[in-house]
Design a protein around this motif. Structure first.
Motif, mmCIF file in Angstrom:
data_model
loop_
_atom_site.group_PDB
_atom_site.id
_atom_site.type_symbol
_atom_site.label_atom_id
_atom_site.label_comp_id
_atom_site.label_asym_id
_atom_site.label_seq_id
_atom_site.Cartn_x
_atom_site.Cartn_y
_atom_site.Cartn_z
ATOM 1 N N VAL A 39 0.706 -1.135 -0.148
ATOM 2 C CA VAL A 39 0.050 -0.025 0.012
ATOM 3 C C VAL A 39 0.845 1.153 0.038
ATOM 4 O O VAL A 39 0.592 2.432 -0.520
ATOM 5 C CB VAL A 39 -0.907 -0.048 1.064
ATOM 6 C CG1 VAL A 39 -1.694 1.362 1.191
ATOM 7 C CG2 VAL A 39 -1.875 -1.275 1.270
ATOM 8 N N LEU A 40 2.015 1.110 0.856
ATOM 9 C CA LEU A 40 3.013 2.426 0.730
ATOM 10 C C LEU A 40 3.434 2.700 -0.740
ATOM 11 O O LEU A 40 3.605 3.699 -1.124
ATOM 12 C CB LEU A 40 4.143 2.191 1.536
ATOM 13 C CG LEU A 40 3.701 2.154 3.409
ATOM 14 C CD1 LEU A 40 4.909 2.082 3.926
ATOM 15 C CD2 LEU A 40 3.252 3.606 3.495
ATOM 16 N N ILE A 41 3.723 1.619 -1.465
ATOM 17 C CA ILE A 41 4.111 1.800 -2.702
ATOM 18 C C ILE A 41 3.090 2.540 -3.544
ATOM 19 O O ILE A 41 3.636 3.286 -4.335
ATOM 20 C CB ILE A 41 4.690 0.294 -3.543
ATOM 21 C CG1 ILE A 41 5.864 -0.288 -2.766
ATOM 22 C CG2 ILE A 41 4.911 0.741 -4.765
ATOM 23 C CD1 ILE A 41 6.154 -1.622 -3.043
ATOM 24 N N TYR A 42 1.914 1.841 -3.467
ATOM 25 C CA TYR A 42 0.864 2.775 -4.109
ATOM 26 C C TYR A 42 0.732 4.041 -3.844
ATOM 27 O O TYR A 42 0.557 4.842 -4.669
ATOM 28 C CB TYR A 42 -0.537 1.996 -3.910
ATOM 29 C CG TYR A 42 -1.594 2.437 -4.872
ATOM 30 C CD1 TYR A 42 -1.933 1.811 -6.050
ATOM 31 C CD2 TYR A 42 -2.218 3.540 -4.443
ATOM 32 C CE1 TYR A 42 -2.596 2.412 -6.916
ATOM 33 C CE2 TYR A 42 -3.451 3.948 -5.334
ATOM 34 C CZ TYR A 42 -3.573 3.336 -6.593
ATOM 35 O OH TYR A 42 -4.581 3.806 -7.333
ATOM 36 N N ILE A 43 0.889 4.497 -2.445
ATOM 37 C CA ILE A 43 0.585 5.970 -2.185
ATOM 38 C C ILE A 43 1.858 6.537 -2.685
ATOM 39 O O ILE A 43 1.498 7.782 -3.146
ATOM 40 C CB ILE A 43 0.553 5.741 -0.537
ATOM 41 C CG1 ILE A 43 -0.521 5.072 -0.114
ATOM 42 C CG2 ILE A 43 0.639 7.396 -0.052
ATOM 43 C CD1 ILE A 43 -0.501 4.916 1.406
ATOM 44 N N PHE A 44 2.988 6.074 -2.597
ATOM 45 C CA PHE A 44 3.977 7.046 -3.050
ATOM 46 C C PHE A 44 4.045 7.190 -4.485
ATOM 47 O O PHE A 44 4.414 8.234 -4.939
ATOM 48 C CB PHE A 44 5.595 6.340 -2.569
ATOM 49 C CG PHE A 44 5.661 6.427 -1.209
ATOM 50 C CD1 PHE A 44 5.252 7.591 -0.206
ATOM 51 C CD2 PHE A 44 6.289 5.352 -0.494
ATOM 52 C CE1 PHE A 44 5.336 7.480 1.058
ATOM 53 C CE2 PHE A 44 6.680 5.328 1.062
ATOM 54 C CZ PHE A 44 6.238 6.594 1.721
ATOM 55 N N GLY A 45 3.766 6.038 -4.968
ATOM 56 C CA GLY A 45 3.807 6.349 -6.534
ATOM 57 C C GLY A 45 2.656 7.063 -7.411
ATOM 58 O O GLY A 45 2.773 7.987 -8.133
ATOM 59 N N ALA A 46 1.491 7.160 -6.486
ATOM 60 C CA ALA A 46 0.349 7.924 -6.762
ATOM 61 C C ALA A 46 0.549 9.381 -6.328
ATOM 62 O O ALA A 46 0.246 10.294 -7.185
ATOM 63 C CB ALA A 46 -0.967 7.531 -5.971
ATOM 64 N N VAL A 47 1.289 9.573 -5.390
ATOM 65 C CA VAL A 47 1.614 11.130 -4.892
ATOM 66 C C VAL A 47 2.602 11.630 -6.024
ATOM 67 O O VAL A 47 2.459 12.452 -6.533
ATOM 68 C CB VAL A 47 2.470 10.879 -3.649
ATOM 69 C CG1 VAL A 47 2.994 12.444 -3.361
ATOM 70 C CG2 VAL A 47 1.581 10.843 -2.563
ATOM 71 N N LEU A 48 3.517 10.921 -6.598
ATOM 72 C CA LEU A 48 4.434 11.265 -7.468
ATOM 73 C C LEU A 48 3.702 11.557 -9.004
ATOM 74 O O LEU A 48 3.924 12.666 -9.540
ATOM 75 C CB LEU A 48 5.486 10.114 -8.092
ATOM 76 C CG LEU A 48 6.679 9.781 -6.680
ATOM 77 C CD1 LEU A 48 7.541 8.732 -7.112
ATOM 78 C CD2 LEU A 48 7.321 11.169 -6.582
ATOM 79 N N GLN A 49 2.696 10.815 -9.127
ATOM 80 C CA GLN A 49 1.717 11.225 -10.422
ATOM 81 C C GLN A 49 1.070 12.531 -10.012
ATOM 82 O O GLN A 49 1.092 13.055 -11.104
ATOM 83 C CB GLN A 49 1.023 9.776 -10.706
ATOM 84 C CG GLN A 49 -0.123 10.047 -11.733
ATOM 85 C CD GLN A 49 0.493 10.412 -12.948
ATOM 86 O OE1 GLN A 49 1.626 9.994 -13.247
ATOM 87 N NE2 GLN A 49 -0.214 11.013 -14.076
ATOM 88 N N THR A 50 0.319 12.321 -8.871
ATOM 89 C CA THR A 50 -0.347 13.436 -8.669
ATOM 90 C C THR A 50 0.425 14.803 -8.753
ATOM 91 O O THR A 50 -0.102 15.960 -9.161
ATOM 92 C CB THR A 50 -1.074 13.295 -7.564
ATOM 93 O OG1 THR A 50 -1.872 12.049 -7.248
ATOM 94 C CG2 THR A 50 -1.962 14.619 -6.949
ATOM 95 N N ALA A 51 1.648 14.872 -8.300
ATOM 96 C CA ALA A 51 2.597 15.898 -8.210
ATOM 97 C C ALA A 51 3.110 16.309 -9.612
ATOM 98 O O ALA A 51 3.700 17.473 -9.807
ATOM 99 C CB ALA A 51 3.705 15.749 -7.382
ATOM 100 N N GLY A 52 2.781 15.514 -10.616
ATOM 101 C CA GLY A 52 3.252 15.617 -11.926
ATOM 102 C C GLY A 52 4.602 15.252 -12.411
ATOM 103 O O GLY A 52 5.265 15.733 -13.229
#
Length: 387
Positions: A39-52
């Motif tokens: 889940v942490l991998i998903y959260i960090f990956g999604a944060v990077l995507q959301t941040a552009g």
């Protein structure tokens, strides 16, 4: 902004490696006790995507599709190497029927909950629910497979992962909290106690593989699984599409499952390292999926968490009813439920909480879920897609 596919993949692999290392080094910390590494991998990956950080480029998209498609069947094949159907059959009819009933009630819970609350969900939520039902009747690998089969939007898939973490964690705590009350529960249902076939104790091999993982074993597992993955896609691409669910990806997953089951009864299943390699592949696939997610719509999460509790409530009430009608013991009911919702991570542990000799039952139930979860998810997709 990263536009180069090679750099994009490198960042995701580095992120996955950091989380995996931290998960092992600080495995007893409260963080990893409540939030799994996946889940942490998903959260960090999604944060990077959301941040552009990741650009919408042809190079990134090509790497995303190519790597994910190559690893998915390979991961399934390696995970199924432990699923020997001959051992599963020896569990006996009562335990097997209870497991199947638990799976059915979870699917029913998804159908009822979706039909009641569909007006509150984002578009294509039915796809995410179908993928999550694969996880709650099998495991994370099944959910990932269904995400690919149903082409679940990454944003919506994020809600499914949130449900899979929050609702699942509370359900696990609840199941373990019931263990001291087993005798009282069994008196209420009229159960005589745990009835486990004696063959079980000698039928299952230890899930923790024996032997040292060396260079040769790693090459056989990685090279062999990826080759078979390519074969699955080649065959699947030549089979006809049936409706909206049975497409090339579906066929590739089915073929991979068959290959895994066949290899499970051969000496290949004894090669050490398959669990570790398949877990690496799972983490990488989750990182890839997360890199296409967007947390800007996270405010919709509460309705999904509520939905998760509704699904589990329907499942629990149905399980209580069947326990009373057929005089089933708490061990059978609890492990059957957690083998579906929790899989290999928790079902054997719950079984061991009742008695150490019962751990193999939890292992076999969880393996059975790994085998069937994808197909239960496809069934759920059929049932709720038209609602």
């Amino acid at each position: 902004m990263i536009q180069n596919g090679v750099l994009y993949l490198g960042v995701l692999l580095f992120l996955t490696a950091i989380v995996a290392y931290a998960e092992k080094k600080w495995k007893d910390s409260k963080l990893f006790k409540y939030i799994p590494g996946i889940v942490l991998i998903y959260i960090f990956g999604a944060v990077l995507q959301t941040a552009g950080v990741f650009a919408d480029s042809a190079s990134n998209d090509a790497v995303y599709t190519g790597v994910k498609d190559l690893l998915l069947p390979a991961m399934l094949i390696l995970m199924l190497l432990h699923c020997d159907l001959r051992k599963i059959i020896k569990m006996g009819p009562k335990i097997l029927l209870t497991f199947f009933f638990a799976s059915l009630t979870i699917i029913v819970g998804f159908v009822i909950t979706y039909s009641l609350l569909k007006g509150f969900y984002a578009e294509d939520t039915w796809k995410a629910f179908a993928a999550l039902s694969g996880s709650w009747t099998g495991g994370s690998a099944n959910m990932v497979a269904l995400q690919d089969i149903l082409d679940v939007p990454e944003n919506i898939f994020g809600y499914a992962l949130i449900m899979d973490t929050i609702n699942y964690s509370i359900w696990v705590m609840f199941m373990f909290g019931l263990v001291p009350h087993a005798a009282r529960f069994n008196r209420w249902t009229g159960a005589k106690g745990v009835d486990v076939p004696s063959e079980i104790e000698v039928a299952v091999a230890d899930e923790k593989e024996k032997g040292k993982i060396g260079f040769n074993e790693m090459m056989v597992l990685v090279g062999g699984s990826i080759f078979l993955s390519a074969v699955c896609w080649e065959i699947g691409g030549n089979l006809p599409a049936i409706g909206a669910v049975f497409n090339t990806t579906t066929w590739a997953v089915i073929i991979a499952s068959i290959i895994g089951l066949v290899l499970a009864v051969t000496p290949v299943a004894k090669i050490p390292g398959s669990s570790e390699v398949s877990r690496v592949m799972l983490y990488v696939i989750i990182a890839l999926i997360a890199s296409h997610a967007d947390f800007s719509q996270i405010f919709q999460a509460p309705i999904y968490i509520l939905s998760g509790f509704m699904i589990l409530l329907i499942h629990a009430l149905a399980m209580l009813l069947v326990a009373k009608l057929f005089k089933l013991d708490l061990f059978t009911m609890g492990v059957a439920s957690l083998a579906n919702v929790g899989g290999m991570a928790s079902a054997p542990v719950l079984a061991g909480a009742y008695h150490q000799s019962l751990v193999p039952v939890g292992v076999l139930m969880a393996l059975l879920g790994n085998l069937l979860g994808t197909y239960y998810g496809i069934l759920t997709a059929y049932l709720i897609s038209g609602l």
